[in-house]
Design a protein around this motif. Structure first.
Motif: not given
Length: 193
Positions: A25-48
């Motif tokens: 995503v872009v926030s305040y004009g800068k791109r941000h990766n929301l999948l930085k770690s294994k924990e982030d990926l697991l959280e995304w998988l749970r939501l999916m």
């Protein structure tokens, strides 16, 4: 039915590959990766998992036990290829043969069997957890091409936004009214006053 916007992940497309692309995503004009770690990926998988029977508790447990930083890197590489191709398609290009072959090869790494899970007929990729997750995402991408829904992919009307969505009505402009649509309304209101 459109998924509600999640606080961390903007789940606006109701489609695995597009929701993966939208983990950048872009926030305040800068791109941000929301999948930085294994924990982030697991959280995304749970939501999916709420819409994908394969991502049930057993699969998530297996992913939690076997997930590595290499898997996160594979997912980010997949996201990059999906974004590149989806953006071209949103700009009016047809899906290229390279993209179709790319998705087909990802599915070949973990082909499917079927089971009834949570009262739904579920595609179950056969293979290691890394390839299984990627296979499901690739299958949904290939399904978009096959059904021609890929031609409905649009960019958000906010030029600073990088989120993509499927425009089923032909009238949708914003990734989400809660994200960019509301900002535009506020901006127009402030200009009037």
């Amino acid at each position: 039915m459109t998924k509600k916007t999640n606080i961390k992940f903007p789940l606006i497309s109701n489609n695995l590959p597009l929701d993966l692309v939208n983990t950048e995503v872009v926030s305040y004009g800068k791109r941000h990766n929301l999948l930085k770690s294994k924990e982030d990926l697991l959280e995304w998988l749970r939501l999916m998992g709420k819409g994908t029977p394969f991502f049930n508790q057993l699969t998530l447990k297996k992913a939690q036990d076997e997930l590595t930083t290499v898997m996160v890197e594979k997912i980010l590489e997949l996201r990059s290829t999906l974004r590149e191709n989806f953006e071209k398609i949103a700009d009016g290009e047809e899906p290229g043969e390279f993209f179709i072959t790319f998705l087909e090869k990802k599915i070949e790494l973990a082909p499917f069997t079927y089971k009834i899970l949570d009262t739904k007929l579920a595609r179950i990729p056969i293979g290691n957890i890394d390839d299984a997750i990627i296979s499901l995402i690739a299958y949904d991408g290939l399904s978009l091409i096959y059904t021609k829904k890929i031609n409905l992919i649009k960019r958000c009307a906010n030029e600073e936004c990088v989120l993509l969505f499927i425009d089923n009505t032909g009238r949708r402009k914003w990734c989400s009214m809660k994200i960019c649509g509301n900002r535009e309304k506020v901006s127009r209101h402030l200009k009037k006053t």
